[in-house]
Design a protein around this motif. Structure first.
Motif, PDB file in Angstrom:
ATOM      1  N   TRP A 124       0.869  -1.299   0.070  1.00  0.00           N
ATOM      2  CA  TRP A 124       0.268  -0.063  -0.438  1.00  0.00           C
ATOM      3  C   TRP A 124       1.263   1.518  -0.458  1.00  0.00           C
ATOM      4  O   TRP A 124       0.403   2.307  -0.802  1.00  0.00           O
ATOM      5  CB  TRP A 124      -1.148  -0.344   1.040  1.00  0.00           C
TER       6      TRP A 124
ATOM      7  N   HIS B 267       3.740   1.872  -2.077  1.00  0.00           N
ATOM      8  CA  HIS B 267       4.192   1.133  -3.115  1.00  0.00           C
ATOM      9  C   HIS B 267       2.828   2.301  -3.627  1.00  0.00           C
ATOM     10  O   HIS B 267       3.723   3.083  -4.942  1.00  0.00           O
ATOM     11  CB  HIS B 267       4.360   0.615  -3.800  1.00  0.00           C
ATOM     12  N   ILE B 268       1.839   1.661  -3.499  1.00  0.00           N
ATOM     13  CA  ILE B 268       0.887   2.705  -4.207  1.00  0.00           C
ATOM     14  C   ILE B 268       0.524   3.824  -3.977  1.00  0.00           C
ATOM     15  O   ILE B 268       0.336   4.168  -4.690  1.00  0.00           O
ATOM     16  CB  ILE B 268      -0.535   1.471  -4.051  1.00  0.00           C
ATOM     17  N   GLN B 269       0.647   4.307  -2.549  1.00  0.00           N
ATOM     18  CA  GLN B 269      -0.069   6.144  -2.158  1.00  0.00           C
ATOM     19  C   GLN B 269       0.949   6.246  -1.451  1.00  0.00           C
ATOM     20  O   GLN B 269       0.698   6.163  -0.360  1.00  0.00           O
ATOM     21  CB  GLN B 269      -1.148   5.496  -1.495  1.00  0.00           C
TER      22      GLN B 269
ATOM     23  N   ASP C  61      -2.540  -7.474  -7.240  1.00  0.00           N
ATOM     24  CA  ASP C  61      -1.317  -7.487  -8.346  1.00  0.00           C
ATOM     25  C   ASP C  61      -0.991  -6.273  -9.409  1.00  0.00           C
ATOM     26  O   ASP C  61      -0.598  -5.430  -9.519  1.00  0.00           O
ATOM     27  CB  ASP C  61      -1.026  -8.541  -7.827  1.00  0.00           C
TER      28      ASP C  61
ATOM     29  N   THR D  22      -3.883  -3.831 -10.220  1.00  0.00           N
ATOM     30  CA  THR D  22      -4.180  -2.487  -9.477  1.00  0.00           C
ATOM     31  C   THR D  22      -3.200  -1.797  -9.300  1.00  0.00           C
ATOM     32  O   THR D  22      -2.177  -1.933  -8.510  1.00  0.00           O
ATOM     33  CB  THR D  22      -5.306  -2.552  -9.137  1.00  0.00           C
ATOM     34  N   ASP D  23      -3.453  -0.566  -9.503  1.00  0.00           N
ATOM     35  CA  ASP D  23      -2.884   0.674  -8.754  1.00  0.00           C
ATOM     36  C   ASP D  23      -3.428   1.525  -8.137  1.00  0.00           C
ATOM     37  O   ASP D  23      -3.336   2.483  -7.754  1.00  0.00           O
ATOM     38  CB  ASP D  23      -1.970   1.695 -10.555  1.00  0.00           C
ATOM     39  N   ASN D  24      -4.483   1.461  -7.719  1.00  0.00           N
ATOM     40  CA  ASN D  24      -5.803   1.832  -7.288  1.00  0.00           C
ATOM     41  C   ASN D  24      -6.423   1.677  -6.284  1.00  0.00           C
ATOM     42  O   ASN D  24      -6.159   0.428  -5.426  1.00  0.00           O
ATOM     43  CB  ASN D  24      -7.087   1.519  -7.402  1.00  0.00           C
ATOM     44  N   ILE D  25      -5.825   1.923  -5.104  1.00  0.00           N
ATOM     45  CA  ILE D  25      -5.929   1.872  -3.229  1.00  0.00           C
ATOM     46  C   ILE D  25      -7.061   1.522  -3.110  1.00  0.00           C
ATOM     47  O   ILE D  25      -6.889   0.681  -2.335  1.00  0.00           O
ATOM     48  CB  ILE D  25      -5.097   2.841  -2.459  1.00  0.00           C
TER      49      ILE D  25
ATOM     50  N   SER E 109      -7.230  -2.082  -3.841  1.00  0.00           N
ATOM     51  CA  SER E 109      -6.638  -3.235  -3.168  1.00  0.00           C
ATOM     52  C   SER E 109      -7.111  -3.132  -2.065  1.00  0.00           C
ATOM     53  O   SER E 109      -6.695  -4.176  -1.401  1.00  0.00           O
ATOM     54  CB  SER E 109      -5.274  -2.585  -2.528  1.00  0.00           C
TER      55      SER E 109
END
Length: 338
Positions: free
Chosen positions: A251, A253-255, A311, A313-316, A319
Motif C-alpha cells: 500500500w 508503494h501504491i500510495q 497485484d 491494480t494501482d487503485n488503493i 486493493s
C-alpha cells in the motif's frame, strides 16, 4: 488487541525508527515470516509436552518483549530481534486451541473453535479500529499507539497466569515411565553406575516417546482427508502470513507518503467479517466429509483471485476491497480446517 499493527510499516520507516523501506522489506520482515515457519513444529510439540499454559504465558512474554524492542530499540538488528520474538508469539497461537480442547468434550470442538477464533479476531479488530480512529480523528501519534499496544499485551500476560492448569495432555498420555523404571530398583553401591543407569532409563523414555510420536503421525496421516486439510492449512497459513506481512509495504508503494490512509479501518473491517464468518462456522450443520473439500477448493480460488487482482491494480480502494475479501474468506476457511 494490538493497535500499532496496521501502521507498523509506517512506524518503522517513519521518523520513529528511520529504517528504509528496502531494509524493512529485505532484512526485517523476512525474519518474521521465515522464523515463524521454522518455529511452528517445535512449538507445537513443546506446547503439548508442557501442557499449554506455560506456552500461553511464553506468548505473552514474547509479545511484551517485541513491543519493548520496537519502542526502545534502534537499528536493523534490534528490529530483527523484535520480529523474531514476534514470530515466537505467533507460533504459540496453537496453544490456545490445544488448551481449550483439553477442557471440553470432542463433541464441542466445532463450537469452541469458532468461539476462540472469533475472540482472537474480535480483539484484533477492536485494536485496528481504535488505531484508525485515534490516528484519523484524534491526531494521535504512532508512538502512542505502540504504548497502548504494550499496555494491552502486558495485561494479557498478567491474565494468562490466572488460567487453570490442564490435568491432561491431548498427546502425551500416561505416567512417567522413567520414574516407573527406577522406583522399584535398589540403590547401587557405585554412584557412577547409578548415574549411568538413570541416564540409560531416561534415554529409553525419550526414545519411547519419539517412537510414540512417529506411530501417531503415521496413524494420523494415513487418513487422506486429514492429510489434505493439513497441507491446505500449512500452505494457506504461510500464504496468509506473507500477504499480511507485506501488504502495508504494498500500500505504501501504491500510495506513498499517506500513512493516514485507511489501513486500520480496512484491517478492522476485514477482521470483523472474518470473525463473524468464523463464529458462523461453529453453528453450521454442513456435512464436512462430503462438502468440505468442495468448499475449500471453491473459496481458495476466490482468495487467489483477490491476490492476483491486488497485484494488477494501482487503485488503493480496489486493493483495500481485495484484501478485505482475501482476509475474510481465509479466516473462515482456516477455522473450518482447524
Amino acid at each position: 488487541m494490538r493497535p500499532i499493527e496496521p501502521f507498523l510499516t509506517e512506524f518503522l520507516t517513519g521518523t520513529y525508527k528511520n529504517l528504509t523501506a528496502e531494509q524493512v522489506t529485505r532484512q526485517v520482515y523476512p525474519v518474521w515470516t521465515y522464523s515463524n515457519l521454522v518455529l511452528l513444529v517445535p512449538v507445537l510439540l513443546v506446547t503439548d509436552f508442557l501442557r499449554y499454559k506455560p506456552v500461553i504465558i511464553l506468548q505473552g512474554i514474547t509479545y511484551v518483549t517485541t513491543m519493548l524492542l520496537i519502542l526502545f530499540g534502534s537499528g536493523v538488528h534490534l528490529a530483527q530481534l523484535a520480529f523474531f520474538c514476534y514470530s515466537v508469539a505467533m507460533a504459540a497461537d496453537v496453544a490456545y486451541f490445544s488448551y481449550i480442547y483439553t477442557m471440553v468434550q470432542p463433541r464441542y470442538y466445532q463450537r469452541v473453535t469458532s468461539y476462540v477464533k472469533g475472540a482472537i479476531l474480535l480483539g484484533y479488530a477492536v485494536g485496528a479500529m481504535l488505531a484508525q480512529l485515534l490516528v484519523s480523528l484524534g491526531g494521535v501519534s504512532l508512538g502512542c499507539l505502540a504504548f497502548i499496544t504494550l499496555i494491552s499485551v502486558s495485561v494479557a500476560l498478567l491474565t494468562s497466569f490466572l488460567l487453570p492448569m490442564p490435568k491432561t495432555s491431548l498427546f502425551y498420555k500416561g505416567t512417567d515411565s522413567a520414574q516407573q523404571g527406577t522406583s522399584g530398583e535398589g540403590t547401587p553401591d557405585s554412584e557412577d553406575f547409578s548415574i549411568w543407569a538413570k541416564s540409560k532409563t531416561a534415554a529409553k523414555h525419550v526414545g519411547g516417546k519419539f517412537r510414540e510420536l512417529v506411530l501417531d503421525c503415521k496413524e494420523c496421516y494415513s487418513s487422506m482427508a486429514m492429510l489434505f486439510y493439513c497441507i491446505w492449512s500449512a500452505t494457506g497459513t504461510c500464504g496468509f502470513y506473507q500477504v499480511s506481512a507485506y501488504i502495508q509495504l504494498f500500500w505504501l508503494h501504491i500510495q506513498p507518503g499517506n500513512f493516514t490512509a485507511y489501513n486500520g479501518g480496512v484491517d478492522a473491517f476485514s477482521t470483523l467479517t472474518g470473525a463473524a464468518a468464523s463464529v458462523a462456522v461453529g453453528h453450521m450443520s454442513l456435512e464436512w466429509s462430503v462438502w468440505g473439500e468442495l468448499v475449500l477448493g471453491g473459496f481458495t480460488f476466490v482468495v487467489a483471485g483477490a491476490i492476483f487482482l491486488m497485484d494488477l491494480t494501482d487503485n488503493i480502494w480496489i486493493s483495500y476491497m481485495c484484501y478485505s475479501l482475501f482476509k475474510t474468506v481465509y479466516l473462515q476457511l482456516s477455522t473450518i480446517c482447524t
